[in-house]
Design an enzyme around this catalytic site. Structure first.
Site, PDB file in Angstrom:
ATOM      1  N   LYS A 277       0.838  -1.199   0.000  1.00 22.31           N
ATOM      2  CA  LYS A 277       0.000   0.000   0.000  1.00 22.31           C
ATOM      3  C   LYS A 277       0.877   1.256   0.000  1.00 22.31           C
ATOM      4  O   LYS A 277       1.994   1.215   0.495  1.00 22.31           O
ATOM      5  CB  LYS A 277      -0.863   0.021   1.277  1.00 22.31           C
ATOM      6  CG  LYS A 277      -2.006  -0.961   1.302  1.00 22.31           C
ATOM      7  CD  LYS A 277      -2.778  -0.821   2.609  1.00 22.31           C
ATOM      8  CE  LYS A 277      -3.928  -1.819   2.687  1.00 22.31           C
ATOM      9  NZ  LYS A 277      -4.969  -1.610   1.676  1.00 22.31           N
ATOM     10  N   ARG A 351     -10.376 -11.399   1.905  1.00 21.37           N
ATOM     11  CA  ARG A 351     -11.258 -12.424   1.330  1.00 21.37           C
ATOM     12  C   ARG A 351     -10.589 -13.796   1.355  1.00 21.37           C
ATOM     13  O   ARG A 351     -11.261 -14.817   1.447  1.00 21.37           O
ATOM     14  CB  ARG A 351     -11.673 -12.007  -0.084  1.00 21.37           C
ATOM     15  CG  ARG A 351     -10.541 -11.879  -1.065  1.00 21.37           C
ATOM     16  CD  ARG A 351     -10.907 -11.045  -2.285  1.00 21.37           C
ATOM     17  NE  ARG A 351     -10.874  -9.608  -2.005  1.00 21.37           N
ATOM     18  CZ  ARG A 351     -11.194  -8.652  -2.882  1.00 21.37           C
ATOM     19  NH1 ARG A 351     -11.583  -8.989  -4.104  1.00 21.37           N
ATOM     20  NH2 ARG A 351     -11.144  -7.385  -2.547  1.00 21.37           N
TER      21      ARG A 351
HETATM   22  N1  BES Z   1      -8.118  -3.755   4.432  1.00 21.74           N
HETATM   23  C1  BES Z   1      -8.310  -3.301   3.112  1.00 21.74           C
HETATM   24  C2  BES Z   1      -9.599  -2.523   2.921  1.00 21.74           C
HETATM   25  C3  BES Z   1      -9.689  -1.224   3.667  1.00 21.74           C
HETATM   26  C4  BES Z   1      -9.325  -0.031   3.064  1.00 21.74           C
HETATM   27  C5  BES Z   1     -10.193  -1.184   4.940  1.00 21.74           C
HETATM   28  C6  BES Z   1      -9.427   1.158   3.742  1.00 21.74           C
HETATM   29  C7  BES Z   1     -10.305   0.017   5.623  1.00 21.74           C
HETATM   30  C8  BES Z   1      -9.925   1.187   5.031  1.00 21.74           C
HETATM   31  C9  BES Z   1      -8.331  -4.487   2.149  1.00 21.74           C
HETATM   32  O1  BES Z   1      -7.548  -5.567   2.510  1.00 21.74           O
HETATM   33  C10 BES Z   1      -7.800  -4.002   0.840  1.00 21.74           C
HETATM   34  O2  BES Z   1      -6.658  -3.666   0.797  1.00 21.74           O
HETATM   35  N2  BES Z   1      -8.650  -3.984  -0.168  1.00 21.74           N
HETATM   36  C11 BES Z   1      -8.272  -3.534  -1.447  1.00 21.74           C
HETATM   37  C12 BES Z   1      -8.750  -4.540  -2.456  1.00 21.74           C
HETATM   38  C13 BES Z   1      -8.150  -4.372  -3.826  1.00 21.74           C
HETATM   39  C14 BES Z   1      -6.673  -4.678  -3.783  1.00 21.74           C
HETATM   40  C15 BES Z   1      -8.851  -5.295  -4.764  1.00 21.74           C
HETATM   41  C16 BES Z   1      -8.915  -2.168  -1.674  1.00 21.74           C
HETATM   42  O3  BES Z   1     -10.014  -1.937  -1.168  1.00 21.74           O
HETATM   43  O4  BES Z   1      -8.298  -1.328  -2.298  1.00 21.74           O
HETATM   44 MN    MN Z   2      -5.552  -5.374   1.851  1.00 22.33          MN
END
Ligand code: BES
Ligand code: MN
Ligand code: ZN
Length: 499
Positions: A277, A351
């Site tokens: 990230k 997931r």
């Molecule tokens: N934990 C994150 C989602 C999240 C984002 C929770 C902001 C709380 C605040 C999740 O694991 C994630 O990174 N999701 C990605 C999915 C994508 C890579 C398909 C997302 O939402 O960008």
């Molecule tokens: Mn994630």
């Protein structure tokens, strides 16, 4: 930690010292207790209402400092607005607003004279809800703030709620306090930084529920490997913290009663892994175990109030780190169900954790329904902000019950679609499915992915990425973590699955 107030309930009585909280509504009338205080204080309340043009609006407050004729430090007047418009959740807010005035005044003793100005009775549930709002509002995550000197450390407030139906209210509060404590446990878990709360520490927090009568089993990596949980284990393989699964059981129902199940995403920290990230706000990912926090808090709540239901809580605990041993984009893993997953983005890890946790839960416990909670996608925040959590479900009745419980508790849900068409977006080139469907419909494709690991059991997925943390402060929460989901699901159980 700022000590939480101790709240007790008793019959109407004259206030002695400290702060007295009294109520009015739009009519600006006063109930018997407020009128007696007003009289003793030489009409201070009536005069203050006029002097401040106080309108009695819902959740409005008026502070009367050092009134004459009484030993009180202050009188706090709180408005209920139009009584016909006071909904259930407003009683919780009323408690929150009342507590807010006490916190502001650094009060250590208060008598809350809970009565309606229109002469109608306040019932036991409403009194308990006021108590719950007070406790939730008082919560602060300040354990890492070292006080300059001991005198700065706040003392626990002793609060008595005086209400006509004190006997019933005491019983209701006895149960409701357990629910408040469950929400507070969830907040603590979410607020705690990941260097302190890793997978093992979280598993221990689950284990600690044995003190309230929950049976807890912890699976380690060997156990999970034996069960074939390659999807969950793949997420954790880049971390020095060993992956764990905690299985919590509360058996308050009849022996033969089919259990209901709650499953939580417990990513103690989500760096994104190799698909790392960006740095901005990455610290928020200490809260990526909000689903597991809510399930743990819920199990506490149900046990503390001795819910008459058989309930299973399962949480998958992992840390998603980049590492020489971390999983890579392009990796293909076989989940416990036998389905193969092509990992296109290691940041779509939640997931993968839930795939095995859901499958395991439904195969092991054959629950009457299964609800999972997860801070699953950023896309749900884009869609719904922090005002509603996303609800995805294969069952209309369960959805309707959840939505109703959400409105009653002020933890609302908005139903989002699921359908076969979206499955096309997660068809993989080299495996059964892939773990991302691209930018479009991001929350929905995540939910579709989960559904691949759910049979025909009634199931709901709550995407709480926008509501579990970093949601705006409100009347009952001033902390980063909200504890979202505990009160909602406690209510669902209370309304439909007990006795
Ligand atoms: N934990 C994150 C989602 C999240 C984002 C929770 C902001 C709380 C605040 C999740 O694991 C994630 O990174 N999701 C990605 C999915 C994508 C890579 C398909 C997302 O939402 O960008
Ligand atoms: Mn994630
Ligand atoms: Zn995540």
């Amino acid at each position: 930690m700022a000590p939480l107030p101790s709240i007790s309930i008793s019959k109407p009585a004259d206030p002695k010292k400290g702060v007295a909280v009294v109520y009015t509504d739009e009519s600006l009338g006063l109930g018997p207790a407020a009128a007696a205080i007003d009289k003793a204080a030489g009409g201070a309340i009536t005069r203050a209402i006029k002097a401040a043009s106080f309108k009695g609006a819902a959740m409005g407050t008026l502070d009367i400092v050092a009134p004459g004729g009484v030993e009180l430090d202050r009188i706090v007047l709180v408005g209920m607005g139009k009584m016909a418009e006071m909904k259930e959740y407003d009683w919780v807010r009323l408690g929150g607003v009342s507590m807010g005035q006490l916190v502001g005044a650094k009060a250590t003793a208060a008598s809350v004279h809970l009565e309606r100005a229109d002469g109608e009775a306040v019932d036991a549930d409403q009194a308990a809800d006021v108590g719950m709002g007070m406790k939730l509002r008082a919560y602060k995550f300040d354990k890492y703030k070292t006080a300059k000197d001991k005198d700065d450390k706040p003392k626990a407030a002793r609060i008595t709620i005086h209400v006509e139906c004190a006997g019933d209210a005491k019983k209701a509060w006895g149960e409701r306090e357990g629910v408040a404590d469950g929400a507070i446990l969830a907040r603590d878990l979410v607020n705690e930084p990941a260097n302190v709360l890793g997978t093992e520490e979280f598993a221990q927090a689950a284990k600690d529920l044995e003190k309230v009568g929950v049976k807890v089993e912890i699976l380690d990596e060997k156990d999970m490997a034996k069960l074939g949980m390659r999807s969950l284990l793949a997420v954790g393989q880049g971390s020095v913290r060993p992956s764990k699964m905690a299985i919590m059981r509360w058996n308050g129902g009849k022996a033969k009663q089919q259990p209901i199940a709650f499953v939580g995403k417990g990513v103690v920290f989500d760096t994104g892994g190799i698909s790392i990230k960006p740095a901005a706000s990455m610290e928020d990912m200490k809260g990526d175990m909000g689903g597991a926090g809510a399930v743990t808090g819920l199990m506490h709540a149900l046990a503390a109030r001795k819910a008459k239901a058989n309930v299973v809580g399962v949480i998958g605990l992992v840390e998603n780190m980049p590492d020489a041993n971390a999983q890579r984009p392009g990796d293909i893993v076989t989940a416990m169900s036998g389905k193969t997953i092509e990992v296109l983005n290691t940041d779509a890890e939640g997931r993968m954790v839930l795939a095995d946790a859901l499958w395991y839960t439904q195969e092991t416990f054959k629950p009457a329904f299964m609800i999972n909670l997860a801070t699953l996608t950023g896309a749900i925040i884009v869609a719904l902000g922090s005002q509603n959590a996303g609800l995805f479900s294969n069952n209309d009745e369960l959805s309707e019950r959840l939505i109703a419980a959400g409105l009653a508790t002020g933890e609302p849900l908005w139903r989002m679609p699921l359908s076969k068409e979206y499955d096309k977006l997660i068809e993989a080139k080299n495996a059964d499915i892939k773990n991302t469907g691209g930018r479009n419909a991001g929350s929905i494709t995540a939910a579709q992915f989960l559904q691949h690991f759910v049979n025909d059991v009634p199931w709901a997925h709550l995407d709480i990425a926008g509501t579990a943390m970093s949601s705006p402060e409100n009347d009952i929460n001033k902390s980063w973590a909200s504890g979202y989901g505990v009160r909602l699901l406690d209510r669902l159980v209370r309304d439909h699955y007990e006795g």
